[in-house]
Design an enzyme around this catalytic site. Sequence first.
Site, mmCIF file in Angstrom:
data_model
loop_
_atom_site.group_PDB
_atom_site.id
_atom_site.type_symbol
_atom_site.label_atom_id
_atom_site.label_comp_id
_atom_site.label_asym_id
_atom_site.label_seq_id
_atom_site.Cartn_x
_atom_site.Cartn_y
_atom_site.Cartn_z
ATOM 1 N N GLY A 51 0.823 -1.150 0.160
ATOM 2 C CA GLY A 51 0.083 0.082 0.008
ATOM 3 C C GLY A 51 0.769 1.247 0.018
ATOM 4 O O GLY A 51 0.522 2.231 -0.767
ATOM 5 N N CYS A 52 1.911 1.154 0.610
ATOM 6 C CA CYS A 52 2.680 2.453 0.847
ATOM 7 C C CYS A 52 3.562 2.722 -0.494
ATOM 8 O O CYS A 52 3.732 3.928 -0.843
ATOM 9 C CB CYS A 52 3.866 2.315 2.037
ATOM 10 N N THR A 53 3.943 1.596 -1.052
ATOM 11 C CA THR A 53 4.684 1.702 -2.441
ATOM 12 C C THR A 53 3.728 2.250 -3.468
ATOM 13 O O THR A 53 3.878 3.091 -4.081
ATOM 14 C CB THR A 53 5.318 0.421 -2.776
#
Length: 156
Positions: A51-53
Amino acid sequence: MTTSSTGKLQVGDQAPEFTLPSQNGTEVSLADFRGQKAVVLYFYPKDDTPGCTKEACAFRDSYEVFKEAGAEVLGISSDSVDAHENFGKKHRLPFVLLSDADGAVRKSYRVPSTFGLLPGRVTYIIDKEGIVRHIFSSQFTPEKHITEALTTLKTL
């Protein structure tokens, strides 16, 4: 700084000041942008997670649009400067990643955790005067942070 009775940072509040090390080791302060640029300050859980990527790459892909809107993008997590450097290089991120190793800035912005476990994913739009103009919190729709931020910047 004003806060509501719930203790949450709210739209209209002065954004808490901070100085943190960036992925290239330089110190970056919120005050560096005062009177010059709006700031899209996004807190995220961890470098190199799915998700952060996705979120970081979406900010990367819209970075020129943010610059044209007169804003700077700053990403904050508790990852180390080295982890941020690797994450930034791996995904060619053109914006600054800041290391909040002890979580003090996350705490000053009162970023909630998800399920009491995961560091929250919250984006704050801060105007040139340092006032919070929009807050968007969504752990599970990382890409929506970009559209929310751009929509708000157009109204400033």
